[in-house]
Scaffold this motif. Structure first.
Motif, PDB file in Angstrom:
ATOM      1  N   ALA A  51       0.876  -1.248  -0.085  1.00 38.81           N
ATOM      2  CA  ALA A  51      -0.105  -0.017  -0.180  1.00 38.81           C
ATOM      3  C   ALA A  51       1.011   1.216  -0.064  1.00 38.81           C
ATOM      4  CB  ALA A  51      -0.909   0.171   1.196  1.00 38.81           C
ATOM      5  N   PHE A  52       2.229   1.100   0.049  1.00 38.77           N
ATOM      6  CA  PHE A  52       2.891   2.387  -0.101  1.00 38.77           C
ATOM      7  C   PHE A  52       2.712   3.327  -1.240  1.00 38.77           C
ATOM      8  CE2 PHE A  52       6.947   4.528   0.305  1.00 38.77           C
ATOM      9  CZ  PHE A  52       7.075   4.787   1.909  1.00 38.77           C
ATOM     10  N   PRO A  53       2.599   4.517  -1.088  1.00 38.18           N
ATOM     11  CA  PRO A  53       2.284   5.295  -2.377  1.00 38.18           C
ATOM     12  C   PRO A  53       3.508   5.248  -3.341  1.00 38.18           C
ATOM     13  CG  PRO A  53       1.924   6.502  -0.233  1.00 38.18           C
ATOM     14  CD  PRO A  53       2.546   5.242   0.043  1.00 38.18           C
ATOM     15  N   SER A  54       3.387   4.908  -4.301  1.00 40.30           N
ATOM     16  CA  SER A  54       4.230   5.090  -5.751  1.00 40.30           C
ATOM     17  C   SER A  54       3.554   5.886  -6.723  1.00 40.30           C
ATOM     18  CB  SER A  54       4.640   3.799  -5.909  1.00 40.30           C
ATOM     19  OG  SER A  54       5.583   3.557  -7.075  1.00 40.30           O
ATOM     20  N   GLY A  55       4.055   7.003  -7.379  1.00 39.01           N
ATOM     21  CA  GLY A  55       3.641   7.658  -8.544  1.00 39.01           C
ATOM     22  C   GLY A  55       2.181   8.038  -8.131  1.00 39.01           C
ATOM     23  N   ASP A  56       1.327   7.757  -9.043  1.00 35.97           N
ATOM     24  CA  ASP A  56      -0.305   8.216  -8.789  1.00 35.97           C
ATOM     25  C   ASP A  56      -0.752   7.062  -7.890  1.00 35.97           C
ATOM     26  OD1 ASP A  56       0.160  10.710 -10.319  1.00 35.97           O
ATOM     27  OD2 ASP A  56      -0.133   9.543 -12.202  1.00 35.97           O
ATOM     28  N   GLY A  57      -0.280   5.856  -7.734  1.00 32.84           N
ATOM     29  CA  GLY A  57      -0.982   4.919  -7.049  1.00 32.84           C
ATOM     30  C   GLY A  57      -0.345   4.379  -5.949  1.00 32.84           C
ATOM     31  N   THR A  58      -0.346   2.899  -5.938  1.00 30.61           N
ATOM     32  CA  THR A  58       0.439   2.355  -4.664  1.00 30.61           C
ATOM     33  C   THR A  58       1.558   1.576  -5.395  1.00 30.61           C
ATOM     34  OG1 THR A  58      -0.916   0.558  -4.575  1.00 30.61           O
ATOM     35  CG2 THR A  58      -1.408   2.342  -3.165  1.00 30.61           C
ATOM     36  N   LEU A  59       2.720   0.866  -4.449  1.00 30.80           N
ATOM     37  CA  LEU A  59       3.507   0.095  -4.875  1.00 30.80           C
ATOM     38  C   LEU A  59       3.241  -1.048  -5.663  1.00 30.80           C
ATOM     39  CD1 LEU A  59       6.729   0.532  -4.665  1.00 30.80           C
ATOM     40  CD2 LEU A  59       6.736  -1.052  -2.796  1.00 30.80           C
ATOM     41  N   VAL A  60       2.190  -1.729  -5.182  1.00 32.04           N
ATOM     42  CA  VAL A  60       1.512  -2.761  -6.021  1.00 32.04           C
ATOM     43  C   VAL A  60       0.106  -2.582  -6.273  1.00 32.04           C
ATOM     44  CG1 VAL A  60       0.823  -5.254  -5.772  1.00 32.04           C
ATOM     45  CG2 VAL A  60       3.015  -4.455  -4.715  1.00 32.04           C
ATOM     46  N   ASP A  61      -0.045  -2.275  -7.476  1.00 34.21           N
ATOM     47  CA  ASP A  61      -1.721  -1.732  -7.835  1.00 34.21           C
ATOM     48  C   ASP A  61      -2.478  -2.911  -8.222  1.00 34.21           C
ATOM     49  OD1 ASP A  61      -1.382   0.978  -7.567  1.00 34.21           O
ATOM     50  OD2 ASP A  61       0.002   0.894  -9.505  1.00 34.21           O
ATOM     51  N   GLY A  62      -3.714  -2.761  -8.398  1.00 30.41           N
ATOM     52  CA  GLY A  62      -4.748  -3.642  -8.947  1.00 30.41           C
ATOM     53  C   GLY A  62      -5.244  -4.838  -7.979  1.00 30.41           C
ATOM     54  N   ALA A  63      -5.826  -5.808  -8.452  1.00 30.27           N
ATOM     55  CA  ALA A  63      -6.671  -6.663  -7.480  1.00 30.27           C
ATOM     56  C   ALA A  63      -5.511  -7.301  -6.541  1.00 30.27           C
ATOM     57  CB  ALA A  63      -7.331  -7.653  -8.188  1.00 30.27           C
ATOM     58  N   PHE A  64      -4.235  -7.735  -7.081  1.00 34.14           N
ATOM     59  CA  PHE A  64      -3.329  -8.400  -6.249  1.00 34.14           C
ATOM     60  C   PHE A  64      -2.805  -7.375  -5.210  1.00 34.14           C
ATOM     61  CE2 PHE A  64       1.136  -9.877  -5.565  1.00 34.14           C
ATOM     62  CZ  PHE A  64       1.029 -11.184  -4.961  1.00 34.14           C
ATOM     63  N   GLY A  65      -2.648  -6.118  -5.428  1.00 31.35           N
ATOM     64  CA  GLY A  65      -2.209  -5.087  -4.438  1.00 31.35           C
ATOM     65  C   GLY A  65      -3.261  -5.156  -3.436  1.00 31.35           C
ATOM     66  N   ALA A  66      -4.574  -5.112  -3.840  1.00 26.52           N
ATOM     67  CA  ALA A  66      -5.620  -4.879  -2.880  1.00 26.52           C
ATOM     68  C   ALA A  66      -5.708  -6.013  -1.782  1.00 26.52           C
ATOM     69  CB  ALA A  66      -7.048  -4.658  -3.541  1.00 26.52           C
ATOM     70  N   PHE A  67      -5.463  -7.377  -2.588  1.00 29.07           N
ATOM     71  CA  PHE A  67      -5.232  -8.682  -1.728  1.00 29.07           C
ATOM     72  C   PHE A  67      -4.422  -8.532  -0.625  1.00 29.07           C
ATOM     73  CE2 PHE A  67      -3.323 -12.864  -1.326  1.00 29.07           C
ATOM     74  CZ  PHE A  67      -4.529 -13.571  -0.851  1.00 29.07           C
ATOM     75  N   LEU A  68      -2.955  -8.265  -1.204  1.00 27.01           N
ATOM     76  CA  LEU A  68      -1.996  -8.166  -0.238  1.00 27.01           C
ATOM     77  C   LEU A  68      -2.458  -7.095   0.942  1.00 27.01           C
ATOM     78  CD1 LEU A  68       1.154  -8.002  -2.613  1.00 27.01           C
ATOM     79  CD2 LEU A  68       0.230  -9.890  -1.309  1.00 27.01           C
ATOM     80  N   THR A  69      -2.808  -6.105   0.373  1.00 29.72           N
ATOM     81  CA  THR A  69      -3.218  -5.078   1.609  1.00 29.72           C
ATOM     82  C   THR A  69      -4.419  -5.435   2.563  1.00 29.72           C
ATOM     83  OG1 THR A  69      -2.569  -3.203   0.202  1.00 29.72           O
ATOM     84  CG2 THR A  69      -4.012  -2.538   1.775  1.00 29.72           C
TER      85      THR A  69
END
Length: 475
Positions: A264-282
């Protein structure tokens, strides 16, 4: 506001004093003491608002504010506290705490028994209450004292201070979890309390160990020879779990929370891991979900033939341990909500803006002092953490402790650590842990004051020094 401000500060001071008197002098349970202080402050604030001609009431609907504050804090961290206590209880009852202790002893060896006791105490108390941890490890402490000829007071103080250090600073121990929630750290930010709490707690542990080695060698213990040996204590367990299985309920949730925070760490306009996988990890890294997985890993420690009734009993014991913390935390949330309903934070901000008060690092000293006063007066480290963090939360912006470092809520994390340092000062006769240490180490009260009480003072001051140095860098 210039008229109401000093009166509100006085009312807050009176309310804090009421908590100290009710807990320390009259031995009232902290839950009732905080509730009574909450209503006292609320009524005083309403009277001050009326007397100064405020256009809006300082506290609108006192009963509703109390109920909302109580419920909202439990909604955010209640499950986390419950899961953490269940994990600790299962580790204690399955012998996993013994496995952790023996693992530390094997790594360090018997040549440095005091260091081994301190480190195994630090490890065991991350999930287990320090009181329970001392009871579990005291047979090992006595056994090592007999084998090595080392002074039991030295080993007992080293064990007690090691347990005390992680108990105060490192989640999933409930105290720092509750403090983090009280100061407004979101659930996904709890991992930062862990990561910054670990080095501060190690400083406190080293300080306690140094005191044990240098200042308690001439103190006498009165342990009777008939005390249970560690080998006899181990016989109550059918089979001790392996080190990997014993560590899994502790490290698993911490790793998951760390992964979720990184994703969930901010990166650019989104987070370090975007998309469904990023939401799952978060989501998996959310402390509630991570600690639930920790509970499942703890249940995997059960022997195949373990009576299901025993598990139910252990879970019930964990819930009983969690209950006082939950109600104190809820009462603290109510107190914070009432404080937030007044303009006292604006008044403090005005004072700081005029240069007549402190903020940032000096504010950490103020939080330390309040927590130390509450700890010394009423005895409970957990209660001191909860009460002080409750008082601090509405005032953090005014105290300059609401800043962030990237995605890290650094000001709030530093506030929790400063409060934790204060909540160590000092353990004495009104603290249940003091009596656990004295009884299981064979110390009389005079000896315990020179060993345990003095050591906790040194620990708190050392931890404060670490927090201040850290604050100079990150705030």
């Amino acid at each position: 506001m210039s008229t109401a401000g000093p009166a509100l500060l006085t009312a807050l001071a009176v309310s804090i004093g009421l908590i100290i008197v009710l807990c320390g002098r009259f031995r009232l349970h902290p839950f009732l003491a905080i509730v009574l202080a909450t209503y006292a402050f609320g009524f005083l604030a309403m009277g001050i608002g009326a007397a100064t001609g405020a256009q809006e009431p300082f506290v609108d609907n006192l009963a509703g504010t109390v109920a909302e504050g109580f419920g909202s804090i439990l909604m955010s961290i209640g499950m986390v506290i419950l899961f953490g206590t269940i994990i600790g209880k299962v580790l204690e009852r399955t012998g996993a705490a013994v496995t952790l202790a023996e693992g530390v002893l094997k790594v360090i060896g018997k040549r440095h028994p005091a260091l081994a006791m301190s480190l195994m105490g630090w490890v065991v108390s991350v999930p287990v209450f320090c009181d329970s941890g001392y009871v579990v490890l005291s047979p090992l402490q006595r056994s090592i004292a007999r084998r090595t000829g080392k002074n039991p007071v030295v080993l007992g103080t080293a064990l007690a201070t090691g347990l005390y250090a992680s108990h105060t600073f490192v989640p999933p121990t409930p105290g720092p979890i509750a403090a983090a929630g009280n100061v407004g750290i979101a659930s996904d930010g709890l991992v930062w309390v862990i990561l910054f709490g670990i080095p501060v707690s190690l400083v406190a542990a080293v300080a306690g160990l140094a005191w044990a080695l240098r200042r308690t060698t001439d103190l006498e213990s009165h342990l009777p020879d008939a005390r249970q040996t560690f080998e006899e204590y181990k016989e109550q367990f059918e089979r001790l779990p392996s080190m990997g299985r014993a560590l899994a309920p502790i490290l698993g949730p911490i790793v998951l929370m760390a992964i979720g925070s990184v994703a969930a760490f901010p990166s650019g306009d989104g987070t370090l891991v975007d998309g469904a996988f990023g939401a799952f990890l978060t989501d998996v890294g959310n402390p509630v979900n991570a600690l639930l997985i920790g509970v499942l890993l703890a249940l995997a420690l059960l022997p195949p033939r373990r009576d299901a009734k025993a598990l139910t009993t252990w879970v019930a014991e964990g819930l009983v341990d969690a209950a006082p913390i939950l109600v104190i935390t809820g009462a603290g949330g109510a107190f914070g909500a009432v404080i937030k309903g007044t303009p006292i934070a604006d008044y403090i901000a005005d004072l700081i803006g005029d240069g007549s008060a402190v903020s940032g690092v000096p504010a950490l000293l103020v939080l330390f002092a309040i927590a130390a006063l509450l700890k010394t007066a009423q005895g409970s480290t957990t209660a001191a953490l909860i009460i002080t963090s409750t008082l601090a939360q509405p005032l953090l912006p005014a105290l300059g402790l609401d800043g962030t470092l990237g995605a890290i809520p650094m000001g709030q994390v530093m506030a929790v650590l400063a409060i934790g340092a204060g909540a160590m000062v000092v353990s004495h006769v009104n603290d249940s842990y003091f009596w656990v240490v004295t009884q299981f180490s064979g110390m009389d009260v005079k000896t315990a004051y020179r060993a345990q009480t003095a050591a906790t003072l040194v620990q708190g001051l050392a931890a404060l020094g670490a927090v201040v140095l850290l604050g100079l860098v990150v705030l």
